[in-house]
Design an enzyme around this catalytic site. Structure first.
Site: not given
Ligand SMILES: *[C@@H]1O[C@H](CO)[C@@H](O)[C@H](O)[C@H]1NC(C)=O
Ligand SMILES: [Zn+2]
Ligand SMILES: *[C@@H]1O[C@H](CO)[C@@H](O)[C@H](O)[C@H]1NC(C)=O
Ligand SMILES: *[C@@H]1O[C@H](CO)[C@@H](O)[C@H](O)[C@H]1NC(C)=O
Ligand SMILES: *[C@@H]1O[C@H](CO)[C@@H](O)[C@H](O)[C@H]1NC(C)=O
Ligand SMILES: *[C@@H]1O[C@H](CO)[C@@H](O)[C@H](O)[C@H]1NC(C)=O
Ligand SMILES: *[C@@H]1O[C@H](CO)[C@@H](O)[C@H](O)[C@H]1NC(C)=O
Length: 466
Positions: A402, A275, A243, A304
């Site tokens: 988290h 985010e 995440d 994500d």
């Molecule tokens: C986080 O999630 C988003 C989609 O919600 C994704 O496009 C993105 O690449 C992700 N970023 C990381 C750092 O994982």
């Molecule tokens: Zn998160």
């Protein structure tokens, strides 16, 4: 994926509006094809990027990549430098500020210490515990008339309907959350006679500077832009490798491989910051994107958390058939494209609710068709889901969601590569043609739900978090 209890309302806005220069592609190479792009993606390479992200977190004593921290700045530079080096993209770092908010709380009443949690942007109780009478707020506390005289008291407010921030917007006071069951017990106690409560909030709220990274293909129709995004920051607690390292790394590697082909429609990758503090980077991007530029965005794909260790293959419910919350017109077609793809490769999927917890929300708000993939966060896997995908029943899709444990070992590499290939399929398909997506008229605007928006808040989206 941000926590559903986050709210924000103090983000100040700086920086220039985004301007994309229209340039013809310098490449006379063949048009991208889904199977070729997918074959160019390898799990080993994803893993190498993930090790980089982990090393960025490890450079800090906190071992995280919180927006604007050293670990996150290294992430932003890594993405930016890699994309610039291709020569294939116009790359931009978009600066903005947000308020990093963290803290601890303790709450007791009736000689009992309750489990309580800090609410983002709450002020401190000033280094000491406040003891005062508890008072129940009528209804859900969304209307002024719900509030009796509360001066000098501790208000108990039910969750629901409007944003948490609205409920404390008039008196900006130290705030904590307790469970619904504990709240109901206290309300019952108040009805029997006066109850004193003691609240301590130890908070830090400070301005941080950070960047989104945007990379748009120089080639392709700049008036019909496919966007794909993910967030680059982590929570305070850990390195954030699933995440959302997994989503942004998937996007990065697709962006790097895409340079071997040409595109008919321009493709723009968005790497959002902050985010985890309320979709601040993606809201800032949409909030500052001029009307005519918004109209050029054909659709937005969100990735994500796409490598959860106890994963499921979840596709956002674009047509609203499962959760009765559809995306803007065209979102149904995106869902169908992913469903069709996963069926072809023999992987079972389930829909995922548009609950507003990730960066698609600001796009959805202004009527841009949205879709994407998700492998699950804190929810527990059911027996039925384990039949579909294997894994452990009664265990969270990501038990380190988290937490400090969201590190380089917290990845399901199989799910990650499958989802990255599915993302590549959607990007390649739409880079060739958006014929399944209805054209939006430039004047189309989805009216914001002002009831749920905090008046005067800069760039705040109506996040239905309560
Ligand atoms: C986080 O999630 C988003 C989609 O919600 C994704 O496009 C993105 O690449 C992700 N970023 C990381 C750092 O994982
Ligand atoms: Zn998160
Ligand atoms: C692109 O390549 C094709 C065939 O390889 C050639 O016919 C065409 O003239 C080239 N176009 C440009 C603009 O160089
Ligand atoms: C990270 O970058 C931001 C924006 O440039 C800067 O304000 C901040 O000081 C940097 N953080 C660290 C820890 O260097
Ligand atoms: C909260 O608690 C942690 C550890 O118990 C401490 O390090 C931190 O400084 C406290 N305060 C805030 C504002 O986070
Ligand atoms: C679906 O949502 C709409 C409002 O968006 C509501 O009017 C309708 O009753 C809902 N249907 C169901 C079955 O919940
Ligand atoms: C998941 O299951 C565990 C153990 O049964 C439980 O403690 C936890 O609250 C559940 N989590 C969720 C989000 O339901």
């Amino acid at each position: 994926m941000k926590l559903s209890t986050g709210i924000f309302f103090l983000s100040s806005l700086v920086g220039a509006a985004v301007a994309f220069i229209q340039a013809p592609g310098p490449y006379n190479i063949s048009l991208v094809e889904s199977d070729k792009l997918r074959r160019a993606l390898h799990r080993k390479v994803l893993y190498e990027h993930a090790k980089k992200y982990q090393s960025f977190a490890d450079t800090t004593p906190e071992r995280n990549r919180v927006a604007g921290s050293a670990g996150h700045n290294l992430t932003v530079d890594y993405l930016y430098d890699a994309l610039v080096a291709t020569g294939y993209y116009d790359v931009e770092k978009q600066p903005f500020t947000y308020i990093l908010s963290e803290g601890n709380t303790s709450f007791s009443a009736l000689s009992k210490e309750y489990d309580s949690e800090f609410m983002s942007y709450s002020p401190s109780t000033g280094g000491s515990t406040i003891t005062a009478q508890l008072v129940k707020i009528a209804n859900l506390g969304c209307d002024q008339s719900d509030y009796p005289e509360v001066t000098g008291k501790i208000a108990l407010i039910s969750r629901g309907d409007c944003q948490f921030g609205l409920k404390v917007a008039r008196p900006y006071v130290p705030t904590a959350s307790i469970s619904g069951a504990d709240g109901a017990a206290l309300v019952a106690a108040i009805e029997a006679g006066p109850v004193q409560g003691s609240l301590l909030v130890d908070a830090t709220n400070e301005v941080r500077y950070t960047h989104n990274v945007l990379a748009t293909t120089k080639g392709g129709d700049q008036n019909n832009v496919i966007m794909s995004g993910g967030h680059t920051d982590s929570v305070v607690a850990g390195p954030g490798i699933n995440d959302n390292g997994s989503g942004s790394i998937g996007n990065l590697e697709i962006a790097l491989q895409l340079t071997k082909w040409s595109v008919k429609n321009a493709v723009r990758f968005g790497f959002w910051s902050a985010e985890e503090f309320g979709l601040i980077g993606s809201n800032y991007y949409i909030g500052t994107l001029p009307e005519d530029e918004r109209a050029k965005v054909a659709l937005y794909l969100n990735f994500d958390m796409i490598a959860s260790p106890n994963f499921g293959y979840l596709i956002y419910d674009g047509d609203g058939s499962t959760f009765n919350r559809s995306g803007p017109p065209g979102s149904d077609a995106i869902e169908r494209l992913f469903e069709h793809y996963f069926r072809e490769v023999g992987l079972p999927t389930r829909p995922s609710n548009f609950d507003g917890r990730s960066d698609y929300a600001p796009f959805m708000d202004i009527g841009i068709p949205v879709g994407g993939l998700f492998t699950g966060a804190e929810a527990n896997k059911t027996a039925e889901e384990a039949v579909l995908w294997g894994g452990q029943v009664g265990v969270a899709f990501d038990r380190h969601y988290h937490k400090a444990g969201d590190d380089i070992n917290n990845l399901n590499m199989g799910a990650w590569i499958q989802n990255t290939k599915a993302a590549a399929h959607a990007i390649a398909t739409y880079a060739r043609s958006t014929k399944t997506i209805p054209k939006r008229s430039p004047s189309r605007r989805v009216k914001r739900d002002t009831k749920h928006t905090i008046p005067g808040a800069c760039g705040s989206a109506p996040l239905h978090v309560a």
